[in-house]
Design a protein around this motif. Structure first.
Motif, PDB file in Angstrom:
ATOM      1  N   LEU A 177      41.053  47.108  46.655  1.00  0.00           N
ATOM      2  CA  LEU A 177      40.179  46.304  47.508  1.00  0.00           C
ATOM      3  C   LEU A 177      39.077  45.748  46.622  1.00  0.00           C
ATOM      4  N   CYS A 178      38.823  44.453  46.692  1.00  0.00           N
ATOM      5  CA  CYS A 178      37.887  43.778  45.784  1.00  0.00           C
ATOM      6  C   CYS A 178      36.772  43.102  46.581  1.00  0.00           C
ATOM      7  N   PRO A 179      35.644  43.763  46.759  1.00  0.00           N
ATOM      8  CA  PRO A 179      34.500  43.142  47.450  1.00  0.00           C
ATOM      9  C   PRO A 179      33.558  42.482  46.446  1.00  0.00           C
ATOM     10  N   GLY A 180      32.766  41.523  46.909  1.00  0.00           N
ATOM     11  CA  GLY A 180      31.775  40.938  46.018  1.00  0.00           C
ATOM     12  C   GLY A 180      31.272  39.596  46.502  1.00  0.00           C
ATOM     13  N   ARG A 181      30.286  39.088  45.761  1.00  0.00           N
ATOM     14  CA  ARG A 181      29.673  37.794  46.081  1.00  0.00           C
ATOM     15  C   ARG A 181      30.430  36.684  45.363  1.00  0.00           C
ATOM     16  N   VAL A 182      30.612  35.560  46.047  1.00  0.00           N
ATOM     17  CA  VAL A 182      31.300  34.400  45.473  1.00  0.00           C
ATOM     18  C   VAL A 182      30.449  33.156  45.695  1.00  0.00           C
ATOM     19  N   TYR A 183      30.776  32.099  44.950  1.00  0.00           N
ATOM     20  CA  TYR A 183      29.930  30.896  44.937  1.00  0.00           C
ATOM     21  C   TYR A 183      30.784  29.640  45.077  1.00  0.00           C
ATOM     22  N   ARG A 184      30.334  28.728  45.930  1.00  0.00           N
ATOM     23  CA  ARG A 184      30.991  27.434  46.063  1.00  0.00           C
ATOM     24  C   ARG A 184      29.939  26.367  46.309  1.00  0.00           C
ATOM     25  N   ASN A 185      30.148  25.238  45.693  1.00  0.00           N
ATOM     26  CA  ASN A 185      29.164  24.161  45.742  1.00  0.00           C
ATOM     27  C   ASN A 185      29.281  23.412  47.068  1.00  0.00           C
TER      28      ASN A 185
END
Length: 322
Positions: free
Chosen positions: A168-176
């Motif tokens: 399981l891979c949780p985390g913050r992501v970014y998109r313009n």
């Protein structure tokens, strides 16, 4: 100063002693000195009393009554998104998944290429991705970016571990993207991956049904709709029965009775091969969901911007949720 100073009245008398007769000088001088001694003692005593009163007043203003109850100290608590993310993790940990943390700053190669996103894929456009360094020759090993999904963690893990893989891979992501009540330039994801022999879409459906009922209640229903994702084939989007109206239809679910919460599918054989896994022996499934989306469904928060504005009034509403 007016009496004992250099221009004071007693000083003036002493200066006039030259005009006094010799027999009167000792008498007048004695009286002047006695007066100076009395006044000096009186002034010193008054100054001492004033200083004592000043010190007493200062002590009174600075004193602490140790018998009074202590002042309450404000304590912090976990952010509501952290609480939701940990709740999701706990559900999947209970099904045998291992939590894996990865890199927010990533190479193009792991963020896109390993996940079956070729160089000409629309998601590579600058309008979608925050590039930190970008090679003019489109060398994906030299392009550095803020990850646009947590699938990069899955690519790293598959490249360094042999099946069976259940992470399981949780985390913050970014998109313009433009910031609004429904979208933000950064948000949080939880992605899951299972690779082993004889893994089927039926396994995926059962896992997601279990998750939905653990997260939203035992009466929750799910449905899977065909969709497209570059790294899964076949792919689907999963809806749950609206937990607000119970599937009857309301404004939140746009009167359909269903709310979309995640995307999923069977891992594309290209992804397995790219990570050194024999796709003729192993199969797998993957899924991904937005933590903000799940939090909205649980707590009915209408504006995504509230999660990142650090308004203490808003955050304190979730103290009891933990």
């Amino acid at each position: 100063v007016s009496v004992l100073g250099k221009k004071g009245s007693l000083t003036e008398i002493l200066k006039g002693m030259k005009d006094v007769s010799a027999e009167m000088r000792p008498i007048i001088g004695k009286h002047v000195n006695e007066a100076r001694d009395v006044l000096t003692a009186a002034f010193e005593e008054t100054a001492k009393l004033l200083e004592e009163k000043k010190v007493a007043a200062q002590l009174a203003s600075e004193s602490i009554d140790v018998t009074l109850p202590g002042r309450p100290v404000a304590t912090g608590h976990r952010h509501v998104l952290t609480q939701t993310s940990e709740e999701i993790e706990d559900i999947f940990i209970g099904m045998g998944y291992q939590v894996v943390d990865g890199f927010e700053v990533e190479q193009d190669y792991y963020n896109f290429e390993r996940m079956n996103l070729p160089k000409d894929h629309p998601a590579r456009d600058m309008q979608d991705t925050f590039f930190i360094e970008r090679s003019s020759t489109m060398d994906v090993t030299k392009n550095v970016l803020l990850r646009s999904h947590t699938s990069n963690d899955e690519a790293h893990y598959m490249s360094t571990h042999e099946p069976p893989i259940r992470v399981l891979c949780p985390g913050r992501v970014y998109r313009n993207e433009a910031i609004s009540a429904r979208a933000h330039c950064f948000f949080h994801q939880v992605e899951g991956l299972y690779v082993d022999k004889n893994v089927s879409f039926t396994d995926l459906k059962q896992v997601l049904l279990t998750f939905a009922r653990e997260m939203f209640g035992a009466d929750t229903k799910i449905r899977l709709r065909p969709s497209y994702f570059p790294f899964t084939e076949p792919s689907a989007e999963m809806d749950i029965s609206c937990n607000i109206c119970g599937g009857e239809g309301c404004g939140f679910c746009k009167h359909t009775g269903w709310v979309e919460i995640l995307g999923c599918g069977m891992v594309d054989p290209h992804d397995l091969k790219a990570c050194g896994i024999d796709s003729s022996v192993y199969t797998g499934y993957a899924f991904g969901m937005g933590v903000e989306r799940i939090t909205n469904l649980k707590y009915r928060v209408s504006d995504l911007r509230l999660f990142s504005e650090n308004d203490v009034r808003f955050l304190k509403e979730f103290e009891s949720a933990q």
